[in-house]
Design a protein around this motif. Sequence first.
Motif, short mmCIF file in Angstrom:
data_model
loop_
_atom_site.label_atom_id
_atom_site.label_comp_id
_atom_site.label_asym_id
_atom_site.label_seq_id
_atom_site.Cartn_x
_atom_site.Cartn_y
_atom_site.Cartn_z
N UNK A 1 0.71 -1.12 -0.04
CA UNK A 1 -0.14 -0.13 -0.13
C UNK A 1 0.85 1.30 0.13
N UNK A 2 0.39 2.43 -0.70
CA UNK A 2 0.99 3.48 -0.71
C UNK A 2 0.10 4.25 0.36
N UNK A 3 0.80 4.92 1.31
CA UNK A 3 0.07 5.73 2.40
C UNK A 3 0.48 7.20 2.11
N UNK A 4 -0.41 8.13 1.84
CA UNK A 4 -0.27 9.53 1.58
C UNK A 4 -0.66 10.33 2.73
N UNK A 5 0.39 10.90 3.25
CA UNK A 5 0.21 11.73 4.65
C UNK A 5 -0.35 13.09 4.08
N UNK A 6 -1.45 13.82 4.27
CA UNK A 6 -2.00 15.04 3.99
C UNK A 6 -1.51 16.08 4.81
N UNK A 7 -1.50 17.48 4.51
CA UNK A 7 -1.21 18.50 5.57
C UNK A 7 -2.08 18.51 6.27
N UNK A 8 -3.41 18.20 6.43
CA UNK A 8 -4.32 18.43 7.34
C UNK A 8 -4.25 17.36 8.33
N UNK A 9 -3.33 16.34 8.51
CA UNK A 9 -3.27 15.25 9.30
C UNK A 9 -3.85 14.01 9.09
N UNK A 10 -4.64 14.04 7.98
CA UNK A 10 -5.50 12.86 7.40
C UNK A 10 -4.45 11.96 6.57
N UNK A 11 -4.60 10.61 6.42
CA UNK A 11 -4.03 9.76 5.38
C UNK A 11 -4.99 9.21 4.56
N UNK A 12 -4.60 8.88 3.40
CA UNK A 12 -5.20 8.31 2.29
C UNK A 12 -4.37 7.10 1.67
N UNK A 13 -5.09 5.90 1.12
CA UNK A 13 -4.29 4.73 0.87
C UNK A 13 -4.54 4.22 -0.45
N UNK A 14 -3.45 3.52 -1.16
CA UNK A 14 -3.86 3.05 -2.43
C UNK A 14 -2.92 1.79 -2.64
N UNK A 15 -3.83 0.88 -3.23
CA UNK A 15 -2.89 -0.49 -3.44
C UNK A 15 -2.01 -0.36 -4.40
N UNK A 16 -1.00 -0.76 -4.06
CA UNK A 16 -0.06 -1.06 -5.09
C UNK A 16 0.03 -2.24 -6.07
N UNK A 17 0.34 -2.31 -7.28
CA UNK A 17 0.40 -3.57 -8.33
C UNK A 17 2.02 -4.14 -8.15
N UNK A 18 2.17 -4.93 -7.23
CA UNK A 18 3.35 -5.82 -7.20
C UNK A 18 3.28 -6.96 -8.08
#
Length: 77
Positions: free
Chosen positions: A60-77
Amino acid sequence: MGTQRIGGIVEDVATMPHPKGSVGHGLYYRYEVRLHDGNALVFIDGEVETPHMIGSEVSIEQQHRNNGTSTYRLLND
């Protein structure tokens, strides 16, 4: 904003209709994934063409946002 690659285990999966999709098209999977880093449970949407089974390991790629939240995206391995 920053990104981090993490792993997790699929705990549940459901097929969902895309809200903007037409009848019979626009399906995706919604995964419940238990993250290795911190043991949090997150929901991640994924493409129907690349299903992951319950109990499988995912990257998974975890993206940390400036507002303190995170979003997640599945990676194709």
